[in-house]
Design a protein around this motif. Structure first.
Motif, PDB file in Angstrom:
ATOM      1  N   ASP A  42     100.286   6.451  91.659  1.00 27.29           N
ATOM      2  CA  ASP A  42      99.477   6.572  92.792  1.00 27.29           C
ATOM      3  C   ASP A  42      99.435   5.230  93.071  1.00 27.29           C
ATOM      4  O   ASP A  42      99.960   3.695  92.486  1.00 27.29           O
ATOM      5  N   LEU A  43      98.851   5.289  94.575  1.00 32.96           N
ATOM      6  CA  LEU A  43      99.351   3.652  95.719  1.00 32.96           C
ATOM      7  C   LEU A  43      98.064   3.089  95.143  1.00 32.96           C
ATOM      8  O   LEU A  43      98.212   1.749  94.562  1.00 32.96           O
ATOM      9  N   GLY A  44      96.749   3.468  94.502  1.00 32.44           N
ATOM     10  CA  GLY A  44      96.162   2.685  94.434  1.00 32.44           C
ATOM     11  C   GLY A  44      96.070   2.560  93.120  1.00 32.44           C
ATOM     12  O   GLY A  44      95.889   0.910  92.643  1.00 32.44           O
ATOM     13  N   GLU A  45      96.344   2.657  91.840  1.00 32.76           N
ATOM     14  CA  GLU A  45      96.913   2.605  90.339  1.00 32.76           C
ATOM     15  C   GLU A  45      97.967   1.814  90.464  1.00 32.76           C
ATOM     16  O   GLU A  45      97.841   0.979  89.801  1.00 32.76           O
ATOM     17  N   TYR A  46      98.788   1.622  91.233  1.00 29.42           N
ATOM     18  CA  TYR A  46      99.958   0.996  91.540  1.00 29.42           C
ATOM     19  C   TYR A  46      99.367  -0.261  91.861  1.00 29.42           C
ATOM     20  O   TYR A  46      99.690  -1.264  90.760  1.00 29.42           O
ATOM     21  N   ILE A  47      98.583  -0.436  92.784  1.00 30.35           N
ATOM     22  CA  ILE A  47      98.187  -1.766  93.226  1.00 30.35           C
ATOM     23  C   ILE A  47      97.294  -2.480  91.894  1.00 30.35           C
ATOM     24  O   ILE A  47      97.982  -3.812  91.217  1.00 30.35           O
ATOM     25  N   VAL A  48      96.508  -2.033  91.566  1.00 32.82           N
ATOM     26  CA  VAL A  48      96.047  -2.052  90.267  1.00 32.82           C
ATOM     27  C   VAL A  48      96.647  -2.552  88.892  1.00 32.82           C
ATOM     28  O   VAL A  48      96.338  -3.598  88.050  1.00 32.82           O
ATOM     29  N   GLN A  49      97.678  -1.761  88.594  1.00 37.74           N
ATOM     30  CA  GLN A  49      98.636  -1.338  87.559  1.00 37.74           C
ATOM     31  C   GLN A  49      99.018  -3.388  87.805  1.00 37.74           C
ATOM     32  O   GLN A  49      99.158  -4.231  87.172  1.00 37.74           O
ATOM     33  N   LEU A  50      99.181  -3.753  89.035  1.00 37.93           N
ATOM     34  CA  LEU A  50     100.268  -4.348  89.549  1.00 37.93           C
ATOM     35  C   LEU A  50      99.569  -6.527  89.535  1.00 37.93           C
ATOM     36  O   LEU A  50      99.538  -7.178  89.171  1.00 37.93           O
ATOM     37  N   ARG A  51      98.154  -5.926  88.777  1.00 40.34           N
ATOM     38  CA  ARG A  51      97.247  -7.177  89.003  1.00 40.34           C
ATOM     39  C   ARG A  51      96.616  -7.015  87.824  1.00 40.34           C
ATOM     40  O   ARG A  51      95.881  -7.406  87.453  1.00 40.34           O
ATOM     41  N   HIS A  52      97.177  -6.480  86.739  1.00 42.65           N
ATOM     42  CA  HIS A  52      96.520  -6.317  85.619  1.00 42.65           C
ATOM     43  C   HIS A  52      95.117  -5.836  85.712  1.00 42.65           C
ATOM     44  O   HIS A  52      94.211  -6.896  84.659  1.00 42.65           O
ATOM     45  N   GLU A  53      94.493  -4.811  86.404  1.00 41.81           N
ATOM     46  CA  GLU A  53      92.984  -4.705  86.437  1.00 41.81           C
ATOM     47  C   GLU A  53      92.823  -3.438  85.794  1.00 41.81           C
ATOM     48  O   GLU A  53      93.554  -2.354  86.031  1.00 41.81           O
ATOM     49  N   PRO A  54      92.098  -2.868  85.350  1.00 39.09           N
ATOM     50  CA  PRO A  54      91.609  -1.589  85.230  1.00 39.09           C
ATOM     51  C   PRO A  54      91.074  -0.995  87.004  1.00 39.09           C
ATOM     52  O   PRO A  54      90.645  -2.034  87.803  1.00 39.09           O
ATOM     53  N   PRO A  55      91.374   0.856  87.355  1.00 35.16           N
ATOM     54  CA  PRO A  55      90.512   0.833  88.183  1.00 35.16           C
ATOM     55  C   PRO A  55      90.038   0.620  88.682  1.00 35.16           C
ATOM     56  O   PRO A  55      88.200   0.838  87.754  1.00 35.16           O
ATOM     57  N   TYR A  56      89.130  -0.026  89.716  1.00 34.91           N
ATOM     58  CA  TYR A  56      87.903   0.466  90.052  1.00 34.91           C
ATOM     59  C   TYR A  56      86.496   0.878  90.218  1.00 34.91           C
ATOM     60  O   TYR A  56      85.587   1.538  90.269  1.00 34.91           O
ATOM     61  N   HIS A  57      87.740   2.043  90.760  1.00 36.69           N
ATOM     62  CA  HIS A  57      86.552   3.332  91.252  1.00 36.69           C
ATOM     63  C   HIS A  57      87.687   4.706  90.573  1.00 36.69           C
ATOM     64  O   HIS A  57      88.609   4.745  90.707  1.00 36.69           O
ATOM     65  N   LEU A  58      86.832   5.871  90.165  1.00 38.12           N
ATOM     66  CA  LEU A  58      87.306   6.643  89.601  1.00 38.12           C
ATOM     67  C   LEU A  58      88.208   7.823  90.346  1.00 38.12           C
ATOM     68  O   LEU A  58      89.769   7.722  89.528  1.00 38.12           O
ATOM     69  N   VAL A  59      88.135   8.150  92.061  1.00 43.67           N
ATOM     70  CA  VAL A  59      89.133   8.295  93.132  1.00 43.67           C
ATOM     71  C   VAL A  59      89.765   6.693  93.876  1.00 43.67           C
ATOM     72  O   VAL A  59      91.040   7.684  93.856  1.00 43.67           O
ATOM     73  N   PHE A  60      88.961   5.500  94.121  1.00 45.41           N
ATOM     74  CA  PHE A  60      89.226   4.943  95.000  1.00 45.41           C
ATOM     75  C   PHE A  60      89.824   3.651  93.819  1.00 45.41           C
ATOM     76  O   PHE A  60      88.931   2.955  94.330  1.00 45.41           O
ATOM     77  N   PRO A  61      90.804   4.015  93.268  1.00 46.29           N
ATOM     78  CA  PRO A  61      91.021   2.590  92.771  1.00 46.29           C
ATOM     79  C   PRO A  61      91.615   0.946  92.707  1.00 46.29           C
ATOM     80  O   PRO A  61      90.858  -0.030  91.980  1.00 46.29           O
ATOM     81  N   ALA A  62      91.348   1.084  94.364  1.00 50.71           N
ATOM     82  CA  ALA A  62      91.984  -0.298  94.824  1.00 50.71           C
ATOM     83  C   ALA A  62      90.665  -0.596  95.282  1.00 50.71           C
ATOM     84  O   ALA A  62      91.626  -1.007  96.450  1.00 50.71           O
ATOM     85  N   MET A  63      90.317   0.226  95.975  1.00 49.54           N
ATOM     86  CA  MET A  63      89.083   0.084  97.286  1.00 49.54           C
ATOM     87  C   MET A  63      88.356  -1.265  97.448  1.00 49.54           C
ATOM     88  O   MET A  63      87.596  -1.762  98.029  1.00 49.54           O
ATOM     89  N   HIS A  64      88.138  -2.013  96.638  1.00 51.04           N
ATOM     90  CA  HIS A  64      87.997  -3.566  96.300  1.00 51.04           C
ATOM     91  C   HIS A  64      89.138  -4.482  96.949  1.00 51.04           C
ATOM     92  O   HIS A  64      88.454  -6.253  97.300  1.00 51.04           O
ATOM     93  N   LEU A  65      89.666  -4.445  97.699  1.00 44.06           N
ATOM     94  CA  LEU A  65      91.077  -4.979  98.298  1.00 44.06           C
ATOM     95  C   LEU A  65      91.376  -5.294  99.385  1.00 44.06           C
ATOM     96  O   LEU A  65      90.668  -3.611  99.663  1.00 44.06           O
ATOM     97  N   THR A  66      91.406  -6.037  99.722  1.00 45.88           N
ATOM     98  CA  THR A  66      91.988  -5.911 101.638  1.00 45.88           C
ATOM     99  C   THR A  66      93.235  -5.561 101.604  1.00 45.88           C
ATOM    100  O   THR A  66      94.121  -5.613 100.612  1.00 45.88           O
ATOM    101  N   ARG A  67      93.480  -5.335 102.857  1.00 47.03           N
ATOM    102  CA  ARG A  67      95.218  -5.456 102.866  1.00 47.03           C
ATOM    103  C   ARG A  67      95.608  -6.851 102.964  1.00 47.03           C
ATOM    104  O   ARG A  67      97.127  -6.551 102.201  1.00 47.03           O
ATOM    105  N   GLN A  68      95.283  -7.265 103.838  1.00 47.91           N
ATOM    106  CA  GLN A  68      95.373  -9.277 102.834  1.00 47.91           C
ATOM    107  C   GLN A  68      95.625  -9.732 101.649  1.00 47.91           C
ATOM    108  O   GLN A  68      96.606  -9.725 101.321  1.00 47.91           O
ATOM    109  N   GLN A  69      95.331  -8.977 100.611  1.00 50.88           N
ATOM    110  CA  GLN A  69      95.359  -8.978  99.270  1.00 50.88           C
ATOM    111  C   GLN A  69      96.505  -8.544  99.098  1.00 50.88           C
ATOM    112  O   GLN A  69      97.352  -9.045  97.943  1.00 50.88           O
ATOM    113  N   ILE A  70      96.638  -7.282  99.098  1.00 51.95           N
ATOM    114  CA  ILE A  70      97.727  -6.051  98.639  1.00 51.95           C
ATOM    115  C   ILE A  70      99.078  -6.846  98.727  1.00 51.95           C
ATOM    116  O   ILE A  70      99.997  -6.517  98.326  1.00 51.95           O
TER     117      ILE A  70
END
Lengths: 226, 466
Positions: free
Chosen positions: B135-163
């Motif tokens: 899952d794109l959002g899960e992949y992003i937080v996995q690369l950051r070694h973070e848990p998901p931020y939200h049940l459904v939107f795991p990477a909603m806290h990140l901006t496109r620049q950060q990604i």
């Protein structure tokens, strides 16, 4: 005692005390008897086939899928030729079927057939996947596919453009009718895979902005034949 | 205060002070609100649909033994291995065992909160397996070694620049601020993984008892690829995911999409009833379903809060929660964030350790109002508070309450205390908010209302004078 019995035992023990009924807990509801079909609460669908095709067309458009009515397999094949030319298709994936066979013949591109197995990399390099389906759902603009009607699991999701061929009598009003149709058709012999496909693959994981073609097809074309 | 509560308080304090982040979350959710309302309004009756959904989940959860048994038996009849996992350890051991048995080289995984709950990726990595979140959002937080931020939107806290920076650092891609380009970078990486992986792991949104199938809801197609190409598919399913009948999906699929993501229906809603069957061209040779208890039966035993097991993990309660929007998903320190997480985490991980989450609520009830299966969320937060105090009485608070009652029942004493306060308040103002201030807990972020010049009783006496 095995794990199954342990967990079922815990559940039976837990359920000895009855829980309050949901419709009463906030004091406002009255008990709703379970309707046989939830259709009367869901978005409305017209009664005639023409109305349903119109609704499907609108929903498909909202979902960014392409929907087109064709008068014959010949015409569908001709239309796919245009898509192939515009998309630069070199090879398609497909399965054998009474709709896919004549349309693919008309299209005349090299093909990978999934019937009876295929090499994953061959299918991955196809520019489009051509499948049939079980039903089209007017209420949601969804295509219901199954392993037998869509050449397995991957053909409808791996190539970047998914083309569905359906007949007018496959249009059903809603999800309830679609599920009922496959239940009546397969009885106890269900395929291992059934999927409601609603538009091309998408994601909103980056800034909640819609992007089409996340992992699955970037385009979905649905051709309705007589 | 325990360590979890201290961590929560500290994280919440930092996040609430981060105005940029808070504004970002509001922006990220604004489109959701509009779309959710639009599609709710297309229902002929959203309230009646909620009543019906609640009644169906009630039926399923209150006859869980029967429906689970039926679900498992039907799956087994068609060649699926069903493993009943009493706890997280048993589930992890089983899945690691399956990976070892097949000597898998790489594992592809689609989104599963249940897998997060049992820390499955850590266990697999420790056993030497590579696991990639698809899952794109899960992949992003996995690369950051973070848990998901939200049940459904795991990477909603990140901006496109950060990604973009993350992909540049980890994948060597060219920087871009186009979300589509970023998505395509992940798509290319993942395509190779799907074709190479020999094991796919997924969760499940629903378990259909009548036909013995799991239902997976997604938009990206990553779950479909995860379950189509690898030769082994393992699905991890919480025991509460059961629905009695296949036709129940006709209600739950659109409701989940509308409440969870503001969509009329999600892109792929897929049912899996077994491994590749005779005559089918593809699909896994083996299909394993892991049914996870992990203290869900303890929540089930609490008849008052049993309905918390009706949750379909749509995340709608997070999206409307003023606490979630201000403290953010990571502050909770739990697998399940927001109101539903605050309700169930004390049951799954210990009431005394996690009772503070039930205090972090304004009890506004927005969660209860939005829940598509009508879980009485904010009342359950009150139940948790009550249960926590019953189990371990708060003596200091009790003392304060007793003193309060003592004073309130003695009008003369109350009046004297009022006068006393009037004299002391100017002194308190000198030290307001500092460590010397006895009211610091309140005054460091809020103002304290001035004590009135005259009390009601004094005014009354004055005006009664002729």
């Amino acid at each position: 005692m095995n794990n199954r019995e342990i967990i079922l035992g815990r559940i039976r023990e837990a359920l000895k005390i009855a829980a309050p009924h949901p419709a009463l807990h906030d004091g406002t509801g009255t008990t709703t008897p379970l309707p046989a079909s939830p259709q009367k609460w869901l978005p409305p669908v017209g009664g005639t086939l023409e109305e349903q095709i119109e609704l499907f067309r609108r929903n498909a458009e909202d979902l960014k899928a392409e929907f087109r009515e064709c008068t014959s397999a010949n015409e569908a094949g001709q239309y796919l030729k245009k898509l192939a030319l515009a998309g630069g298709w070199k090879k398609i994936g497909r399965h054998s079927g009474e709709l896919t066979d004549p349309v693919a013949r008309e299209l005349g591109l090299p093909e990978v057939r999934t019937d009876g197995g295929y090499a994953v990399n061959d299918l991955e390099s196809c520019d489009a996947g051509l499948t049939e389906c079980e039903a089209l759902v007017a209420q949601t603009g969804s295509v219901l596919v199954s392993a037998p009607s869509a050449g397995g699991r991957a053909l409808s999701v791996l190539p970047p453009h998914h083309v569905v061929l359906a007949r007018r009598n496959q249009m059903v009003p809603d999800l309830t009718a679609a599920l009922q149709r496959v239940q009546e058709k397969f009885k106890d012999k269900f395929p291992s895979f059934l999927s409601f496909i609603s538009g091309p693959s998408r994601t909103g994981d980056i800034e909640r902005i819609l992007v089409l073609g996340a992992h699955g097809p970037k385009k979905l074309t649905i051709l309705l034949l007589p | 205060m325990n360590a979890h509560a201290r961590t929560f308080n500290e994280a919440a304090r930092q996040q609430t002070a981060d105005l940029r982040q808070r504004a970002w979350i509001q922006t990220a959710l604004s489109g959701y609100y509009a779309k959710r309302d639009e599609f709710k309004n297309r229902f002929q009756s959203w309230p009646a649909a909620r009543d019906t959904a609640a009644a169906i989940k009630w039926e399923a959860v209150n006859h869980l033994d029967r429906y689970l048994d039926e679900f498992a038996s039907r799956l087994e009849a068609r060649g699926t291995s069903v493993f009943w996992a009493p706890d997280a350890q048993a589930a992890r051991d089983y899945i690691v065992g399956v990976a070892r048995e097949h000597q898998v080289r790489s594992i592809i995984k689609s989104k599963s909160m249940t897998a997060e709950e049992i820390h499955l990726n850590d266990a697999l990595e420790q056993a030497g397996f590579e696991v990639v979140e698809s899952d794109l959002g899960e992949y992003i937080v996995q690369l950051r070694h973070e848990p998901p931020y939200h049940l459904v939107f795991p990477a909603m806290h990140l901006t496109r620049q950060q990604i973009s920076n993350l992909f540049h650092d980890r994948l060597g891609s060219a920087p871009t601020d186009n979300p589509e380009d970023l998505t395509m970078i992940a798509r290319r990486v993942m395509r190779r993984k799907y074709c190479e992986a020999d094991m796919g792991i997924s969760g499940a949104n629903f378990a259909i008892a009548e036909t013995g199938m799991i239902s997976i809801t997604e938009n990206e197609g990553n779950a479909r690829l995860t379950t189509s190409l690898p030769k082994v598919h393992v699905a991890i399913v919480g025991i509460e995911k059961v629905l009695p009948r296949l036709s129940d999906l006709a209600l739950f699929l659109p409701m989940l999409a509308t409440a969870g993501a503001g969509q009329p229906i999600t892109c792929y809603n897929t049912l899996y009833g077994g491994p590749r069957q005779p005559g089918e061209p593809d699909g896994p040779e083996e299909f394993h379903v892991v049914l996870l208890d992990n203290r869900r039966t303890e929540l089930l035993a609490d008849a008052e809060q049993r309905e918390a097991l009706h949750c379909i993990r749509c995340g709608a309660c997070l999206n409307v929660c003023p606490i979630f929007k201000n403290v953010g998903g990571h502050s909770y320190g739990t697998t399940y964030q927001g109101p539903i997480g605050s309700v169930i985490t004390p049951h799954l991980r210990g009431l005394q350790d996690w009772k503070h989450l039930s205090q972090a609520s304004s009890l506004c009830g927005a969660c209860t109002e939005t829940c598509p299966v009508k879980i009485n969320l904010h009342h359950h937060l009150l139940h948790n508070r009550r249960n926590a105090v019953r189990e371990r009485p708060a003596r200091f608070e009790k003392l304060i309450q007793t003193a309060f009652v003592f004073v309130m029942r003695r009008p003369r004493l109350y009046e004297w205390i009022g006068r006393f306060g009037r004299i002391l308040q100017p002194l308190q103002r000198l030290v307001r908010g500092t460590l010397l201030d006895p009211l610091r807990a309140w005054t460091k972020t809020r103002s304290f209302p001035p004590v009135a010049e005259k009390s009601f009783r004094e005014l009354w006496r004055e005006r009664k004078k002729p």
